[in-house]
Design an enzyme around this catalytic site. Sequence first.
Site, PDB file in Angstrom:
ATOM      1  N   GLU A   1       0.897  -1.206  -0.054  1.00 20.81           N
ATOM      2  CA  GLU A   1       0.033   0.060   0.028  1.00 20.81           C
ATOM      3  C   GLU A   1       0.853   1.113  -0.081  1.00 20.81           C
ATOM      4  OE1 GLU A   1      -2.850   0.380   3.313  1.00 20.81           O
ATOM      5  OE2 GLU A   1      -3.637   2.194   2.360  1.00 20.81           O
TER       6      GLU A   1
ATOM      7  N   ASP B   1      -0.594  -5.168   3.058  1.00 23.72           N
ATOM      8  CA  ASP B   1      -1.112  -3.954   3.834  1.00 23.72           C
ATOM      9  C   ASP B   1      -0.437  -3.706   5.077  1.00 23.72           C
ATOM     10  OD1 ASP B   1      -2.427  -1.818   4.951  1.00 23.72           O
ATOM     11  OD2 ASP B   1      -4.508  -2.383   4.149  1.00 23.72           O
TER      12      ASP B   1
ATOM     13  N   ILE C   1      -0.698  -1.994   7.819  1.00 24.83           N
ATOM     14  CA  ILE C   1      -1.724  -1.671   8.773  1.00 24.83           C
ATOM     15  C   ILE C   1      -3.011  -1.519   8.100  1.00 24.83           C
ATOM     16  CG2 ILE C   1      -2.554  -0.117  10.750  1.00 24.83           C
ATOM     17  CD1 ILE C   1       0.530   0.741  11.506  1.00 24.83           C
ATOM     18  N   ASP C   2      -3.827  -2.513   8.192  1.00 24.39           N
ATOM     19  CA  ASP C   2      -5.376  -2.225   7.601  1.00 24.39           C
ATOM     20  C   ASP C   2      -6.058  -1.823   8.658  1.00 24.39           C
ATOM     21  OD1 ASP C   2      -7.177  -2.371   5.577  1.00 24.39           O
ATOM     22  OD2 ASP C   2      -8.011  -3.841   6.507  1.00 24.39           O
TER      23      ASP C   2
ATOM     24  N   THR D   1      -6.008   1.930   9.453  1.00 21.45           N
ATOM     25  CA  THR D   1      -4.953   3.023  10.033  1.00 21.45           C
ATOM     26  C   THR D   1      -5.895   4.033  10.625  1.00 21.45           C
ATOM     27  OG1 THR D   1      -3.569   2.825   7.877  1.00 21.45           O
ATOM     28  CG2 THR D   1      -3.266   4.609   9.122  1.00 21.45           C
TER      29      THR D   1
ATOM     30  N   ASP E   1      -6.143  -4.399   0.814  1.00 17.33           N
ATOM     31  CA  ASP E   1      -6.984  -4.385   1.530  1.00 17.33           C
ATOM     32  C   ASP E   1      -7.969  -6.165   2.010  1.00 17.33           C
ATOM     33  OD1 ASP E   1      -6.964  -1.895   2.597  1.00 17.33           O
ATOM     34  OD2 ASP E   1      -8.127  -1.294   0.906  1.00 17.33           O
TER      35      ASP E   1
HETATM   36  C1  IPD Z   1      -8.850   1.076   4.823  1.00 22.21           C
HETATM   37  C2  IPD Z   1      -9.721  -0.184   5.727  1.00 22.21           C
HETATM   38  C3  IPD Z   1     -11.072   0.421   5.499  1.00 22.21           C
HETATM   39  C4  IPD Z   1     -11.755   0.634   4.276  1.00 22.21           C
HETATM   40  C5  IPD Z   1     -10.841   1.509   3.472  1.00 22.21           C
HETATM   41  C6  IPD Z   1      -9.458   0.938   3.525  1.00 22.21           C
HETATM   42  P1  IPD Z   1      -6.179   1.207   5.356  1.00 22.21           P
HETATM   43  O1  IPD Z   1      -7.591   0.216   4.739  1.00 22.21           O
HETATM   44  O2  IPD Z   1      -9.582  -1.162   5.164  1.00 22.21           O
HETATM   45  O3  IPD Z   1     -11.733  -0.460   6.250  1.00 22.21           O
HETATM   46  O4  IPD Z   1     -12.918   1.244   4.530  1.00 22.21           O
HETATM   47  O5  IPD Z   1     -11.290   1.395   2.142  1.00 22.21           O
HETATM   48  O6  IPD Z   1      -8.649   1.926   2.544  1.00 22.21           O
HETATM   49  O7  IPD Z   1      -6.153   2.461   4.552  1.00 22.21           O
HETATM   50  O8  IPD Z   1      -6.633   1.621   6.665  1.00 22.21           O
HETATM   51  O9  IPD Z   1      -5.175   0.375   5.134  1.00 22.21           O
END
Ligand code: IPD
Length: 281
Positions: free
Chosen positions: A71, A91, A93-94, A96, A221
């Site tokens: 990412e 990813d 940190i999913d 963030t 994700d």
């Molecule tokens: C996000 C998370 C969130 C989703 C967003 C993503 P990130 O990833 O998965 O649940 O709704 O579309 O971008 O940015 O925290 O790695």
Amino acid sequence: MAADWTDSLNFGLSLAKQASQVVMEAYELRTEEFTCKSSAADLVTQSDVKVENFLKSAIGSKYPQHRFLGEESVAAGERLELTDLPTWIIDPIDGTVNFVHGFPFVAVSIAFCVNRQTEFGIVLSCVDQKVYYARRGGGAYCNGRRLRVSEQQDVSKCLVVTEIGAERDDLALSTMTSNILTLLKLPVHGVRALGTAAVDMCQVATGAADVYYHVGMHCWDIAASAIIVQEAGGVVMDTEGSRFDMMSRRVIAASSSVVAHRIARAIRAFPCSRDDAEPSQ
Ligand code: IPD
């Protein structure tokens, strides 16, 4: 004989645990600064970059011939292209936004693809220390326990999980809210959002939730959690009802084909460009 990728899976599991320790040290301090990327809700912290760099360099040292798609590397300008070569999709940190707020759902997500097919996926939910993983043809597990979807067939008995997402233009917001309204009127039992697509989808794999849908997320994700749902006996497909394509930024993950198709008929997707679209000039 075809490679079984056991060494790579074990290496990925060990890396996910090390990455989770780094995430938790920072999570407990609660002092993380953030900057915004594509929208006010698309955040990056120093820890995202630190964990991604750790994973990238560890994978690069052990498997110099493998490719890496992460990412934060893509956010920094690397080309997002999935080829037939062995590729790690990460990813760091999913969740963030959760991480920044101390909301207790954050995950390290690691998928591994060969010939554009996912061989294994790992989602380590850092706060509750749950290690979800699946290997193609080998089943899905959480902390060693085999996972199985609920097999719910009746949409009116479903607990649905989705995400508000990071897209905040008018069309995205109105589509997202009207989808939730439509589902509540079907009716379904409830709609939840944990703030991490990876952990959301794992709830379908465990049977705690019956269906997940999302428009606007990225391949990192959901690449790992998609195989976890499939290997737990679930159905993963596009929100249009077609074959799942991790680059399309649309997904339904369900406990049964009946529920998946019912949700596909009920919801609408807003347009968003594919993850692997050619960069505009
Ligand atoms: C996000 C998370 C969130 C989703 C967003 C993503 P990130 O990833 O998965 O649940 O709704 O579309 O971008 O940015 O925290 O790695």
